[in-house]
Enzyme design. Structure first.
Site, PDB file in Angstrom:
ATOM      1  N   CYS A  82      -6.334  -6.716  -0.970  1.00  0.00           N
ATOM      2  CA  CYS A  82      -5.243  -6.042  -0.268  1.00  0.00           C
ATOM      3  C   CYS A  82      -4.804  -6.766   1.004  1.00  0.00           C
ATOM      4  CB  CYS A  82      -5.640  -4.604   0.057  1.00  0.00           C
ATOM      5  SG  CYS A  82      -5.956  -3.607  -1.416  1.00  0.00           S
ATOM      6  N   CYS A 215      -3.468   9.314   0.388  1.00  0.00           N
ATOM      7  CA  CYS A 215      -3.828   8.092  -0.330  1.00  0.00           C
ATOM      8  C   CYS A 215      -2.575   7.248  -0.557  1.00  0.00           C
ATOM      9  CB  CYS A 215      -4.439   8.431  -1.682  1.00  0.00           C
ATOM     10  SG  CYS A 215      -5.876   9.528  -1.608  1.00  0.00           S
ATOM     11  N   SER A 216      -2.676   5.951  -0.309  1.00  0.00           N
ATOM     12  CA  SER A 216      -1.530   5.082  -0.564  1.00  0.00           C
ATOM     13  C   SER A 216      -1.278   4.985  -2.061  1.00  0.00           C
ATOM     14  CB  SER A 216      -1.772   3.691   0.019  1.00  0.00           C
ATOM     15  OG  SER A 216      -2.919   3.090  -0.543  1.00  0.00           O
ATOM     16  N   HIS A 346       2.376   0.452  -1.164  1.00  0.00           N
ATOM     17  CA  HIS A 346       1.348  -0.579  -1.043  1.00  0.00           C
ATOM     18  C   HIS A 346       1.333  -1.519  -2.256  1.00  0.00           C
ATOM     19  CE1 HIS A 346      -2.215  -2.670  -0.025  1.00  0.00           C
ATOM     20  NE2 HIS A 346      -3.120  -1.831  -0.520  1.00  0.00           N
TER      21      HIS A 346
END
Length: 397
Positions: A82, A215-216, A346
């Site tokens: 990430c 939560c992304s 994301h």
């Protein structure tokens, strides 16, 4: 050492996966073309291109930049989980500051599938996972439940924080409420709905105490940054709009990440703290000098942990900090004015570069309805489990 500057940025809207049939190279070309136009240059001026992506084929970077031009320059495919986008930006900066190039395009993109990310397992073989050690420590402390693995490890970090420091579920939800509220002013955000703390707490639980709205999401999208030398900027008349990369550092896991057996450390607090310290030292700046922050809120707990890693508050005081309003408009800092990962989205390879783009818009005064008044110094924090943390300080030149 030579100084590097950001001369142009670009970003697509972040979208839910599979909302259309748009290929990754088309998204990447859009973001890259925006960044080049923002800098007032052409692809023929670019000398090297680090390209970040995690889930596409090995040379997807070439497929992406060929849509911008066929000039034969070096293209590097970058994957650092990430933290991929910020890693591509760091490579661009190093190429410029090391004298290897005067103009570098850092590009990042991702086309993802719907649903939660797995634990990085190869064909279901947990032992082959690059984060097997991290999940092994989690399992020893908390067991392994039938919930999404990434939400599980961060959710267990949240449980530890609550037990250790008295952090409340409402404080965790306050992070998400703030970021969803901020994203309402961001036309590029995946989600623009505003949710209250109560609504966030009432949403479906993913892994206690984290609900879906903390939560992304998985996302499709791309972002790009043009990094140039001072001499290139002077030669091309770009200095007045350029933003300086004042300091930057990457840290990876050390023994401290694993010694305690705590999920708080396993998900990256020690390496975030180390990267922040080194970046601030290299810039000659402290967190007290920062006006606006884009940080890696992959889950609400990670924003709280990052407050502590950056020195914005004492250990264990992050829940109180967000609840006080210190990290939104009218507070000491504005954190994630874009909506952050939770609400902006994301797409793994693009996230770190999208953070940089948001900060450039903020420092130029071009962020529109989400503008942070008088912003002069920005900080970006991008983290990848298993592990890398990149902290970047930008300031108006």
């Amino acid at each position: 050492m030579a100084q590097s500057l950001i001369a142009g940025v670009g970003m697509t809207a972040f979208e839910k996966p599979e909302t259309g049939d748009r290929p990754y190279w088309d998204m990447a070309a859009e973001a890259g073309a925006q960044a080049l136009a923002d800098a007032g240059i052409s692809y023929e001026d670019v000398e090297q291109v680090p390209v970040g992506h995690c889930l596409q084929p090995s040379t997807a970077g070439q497929r992406a930049v060929y849509a911008l031009g066929l000039t034969g320059i070096p293209v590097y495919n970058v994957n650092n989980n990430c933290a991929t986008g910020a890693t591509a930006l760091m490579l661009a900066r190093q190429l410029v500051e090391g004298g290897a190039a005067d103009c570098v395009l850092a590009l990042g993109f991702e086309k993802m599938r719907r649903g939660a990310l797995g634990a990085g397992m190869d064909g279901g073989d947990f032992a082959a996972s690059p984060v097997a050690r991290h999940y092994g420590i989690m399992a020893a402390a908390h067991g392994f439940e039938a919930t999404p693995p990434t939400a599980q490890i961060f959710g267990n970090a949240a449980r530890e924080h609550m037990e250790r420091h008295g952090t409340t579920e409402a404080q965790l939800a306050a992070v998400a409420a703030k970021n969803h509220r901020h994203s309402a002013a961001n036309p590029r955000a995946q989600f623009r709905e505003v949710w209250t703390v109560e609504e966030i707490l009432a949403a479906r639980t993913v892994h206690r105490p984290l609900t879906k709205l903390q939560c992304s999401p998985t996302s499709d999208g791309a972002a790009a940054v043009v990094v140039v030398s001072e001499r290139f900027a002077a030669r091309r008349g770009l200095r007045n709009r350029a933003v300086e990369i004042a300091g930057q550092a990457m840290a990876t896991d050390t023994g401290d990440s694993f010694a305690s057996g705590s999920c708080i450390d396993v998900v990256g607090l020690p390496m975030s703290r180390a990267a922040a310290r080194r970046a601030c030292d290299s810039a000659g700046l402290g967190i007290e000098d920062v006006d606006v922050v884009e940080l890696h809120d992959c889950f609400s707990i990670n924003e709280l942990l990052t407050y502590e890693a950056l020195g914005m508050c004492a250990e264990g005081a992050s829940g109180e900090l967000v609840e006080s309003g210190a990290t939104t408009y009218g507070g000491r800092w504005v954190v994630n004015p874009s909506g952050g990962l939770i609400s902006k989205g994301h797409p793994l390879g693009a996230t770190g570069l999208a953070q940089a783009a948001e900060l450039v818009w903020q420092l130029r005064g071009e962020a529109g309805a989400r503008q942070v008044a008088g912003a002069r110094v920005g900080l970006a924090h991008n983290i990848g489990l298993g592990g890398a943390a990149v902290v970047t300080l930008l300031r108006t030149s």
